[in-house]
Design an enzyme around this catalytic site. Structure first.
Site, PDB file in Angstrom:
ATOM      1  N   CYS A 277       5.028  74.894 -27.421  1.00  0.00           N
ATOM      2  CA  CYS A 277       4.052  75.176 -28.477  1.00  0.00           C
ATOM      3  C   CYS A 277       2.622  74.875 -28.005  1.00  0.00           C
ATOM      4  CB  CYS A 277       4.444  74.430 -29.745  1.00  0.00           C
ATOM      5  SG  CYS A 277       3.755  75.238 -31.194  1.00  0.00           S
TER       6      CYS A 277
ATOM      7  N   HIS B 298       9.871  74.514 -30.517  1.00  0.00           N
ATOM      8  CA  HIS B 298      10.062  73.094 -30.214  1.00  0.00           C
ATOM      9  C   HIS B 298      11.526  72.767 -29.924  1.00  0.00           C
ATOM     10  CE1 HIS B 298       6.036  71.751 -31.519  1.00  0.00           C
ATOM     11  NE2 HIS B 298       6.114  72.774 -32.351  1.00  0.00           N
TER      12      HIS B 298
ATOM     13  N   GLU C  29      12.509  70.250 -28.493  1.00  0.00           N
ATOM     14  CA  GLU C  29      12.618  68.790 -28.653  1.00  0.00           C
ATOM     15  C   GLU C  29      12.899  68.409 -30.105  1.00  0.00           C
ATOM     16  OE1 GLU C  29       9.971  70.513 -28.198  1.00  0.00           O
ATOM     17  OE2 GLU C  29       8.269  69.736 -29.335  1.00  0.00           O
TER      18      GLU C  29
HETATM   19  N1  GLN Z   1      -1.190  75.633 -33.457  1.00  0.00           N
HETATM   20  C1  GLN Z   1      -1.137  74.456 -32.614  1.00  0.00           C
HETATM   21  C2  GLN Z   1      -2.242  74.504 -31.575  1.00  0.00           C
HETATM   22  O1  GLN Z   1      -3.076  75.295 -31.571  1.00  0.00           O
HETATM   23  C3  GLN Z   1       0.209  74.330 -31.936  1.00  0.00           C
HETATM   24  C4  GLN Z   1       1.274  73.932 -32.935  1.00  0.00           C
HETATM   25  C5  GLN Z   1       2.381  73.114 -32.382  1.00  0.00           C
HETATM   26  O2  GLN Z   1       2.364  72.624 -31.247  1.00  0.00           O
HETATM   27  N2  GLN Z   1       3.369  72.923 -33.227  1.00  0.00           N
HETATM   28  O3  GLN Z   1      -2.265  73.680 -30.702  1.00  0.00           O
END
Ligand code: GLN
Length: 210
Positions: free
Chosen positions: A88, A190, A192
């Site tokens: 992410c 994710h 994790e």
């Molecule tokens: N939208 C987040 C960002 O810009 C990422 C979201 C996440 O890691 N769950 O970093």
């Protein structure tokens, strides 16, 4: 246990610990027998064989990478071939280009993808999906590829374009959400949080391949 398995199981895996879901990655790595190390300073990079960049807020992590003096040494280690897994926000940090990022936000350009921050929407648009991941098998990880990968998406980025050298391992609709180039693997979701260890196993198998 074979000699090579022993090597992988004792691999020292850094988890970038500036912000985000660090503890969840540490637990996953402990669960598969690796030695996790929380990385907060350039010194912490010294003994690590691989690095996990967690989910969180990529703009904050980018700022903290600068203020901690970690940005350049991490970039050098990844350019030098150290295996990396970004989830992410970690995917955003490893990308070549960030769309809808903050103007001062930096990325490592470690994988040839352009990602759109919050591409899948905001917190309320978070969702879960079961992803088919047949290509993981070819990557040589000790994984069961018949079981879909349960993926949790939270303010997730999507991949808007991929370069020629990038392998797309999973998609949601037409959008790539799991990509790999060399020893860099990135997920828009994710693993994790869902407890599926296969991407962490893949990281360890990259360490083993040396
Ligand atoms: N939208 C987040 C960002 O810009 C990422 C979201 C996440 O890691 N769950 O970093």
């Amino acid at each position: 246990m074979t000699a090579s398995t022993t090597l992988v199981r004792t691999a020292c895996v850094g988890v970038l610990a500036l912000q985000g879901d660090v503890r969840e990655h540490v637990r996953m790595l402990e669960g598969i027998g690796a030695r996790p190390v929380e990385v907060q300073t350039p010194d912490d990079l010294k003994g690590i064989d691989a690095l996990v960049l967690p989910g969180g807020e990529s703009t904050t992590i980018s700022m903290l990478l600068d203020s901690s003096g970690l940005f350049e040494p991490v970039a050098e280690r990844i350019a030098g071939g150290m295996p990396a897994l970004g989830t992410c926000a970690g995917m955003i940090l490893l990308a070549r280009e960030i769309l809808d990022g903050r103007t001062d936000q930096r990325c490592f350009r470690a994988i040839d993808i352009a990602v759109r921050r919050n591409g899948f929407g905001r917190q309320v648009d978070s969702f879960e999906a079961d992803l088919d991941v047949p290509a993981l098998e070819r990557e040589g990880a000790q994984v069961d590829v018949d079981v879909p990968l349960h993926a949790v998406f939270i303010r997730a980025p999507y991949v808007e374009s991929v370069g020629e050298g990038v392998q797309v391992l999973a998609t949601v609709g037409d959008l790539p959400v799991l990509c790999r180039e060399g020893r860099v693997t990135v997920a828009a979701f994710h693993p994790e949080l869902s407890g599926d260890v296969r991407l962490h196993e893949l990281l360890l198998s990259d360490v083993e391949k040396g």
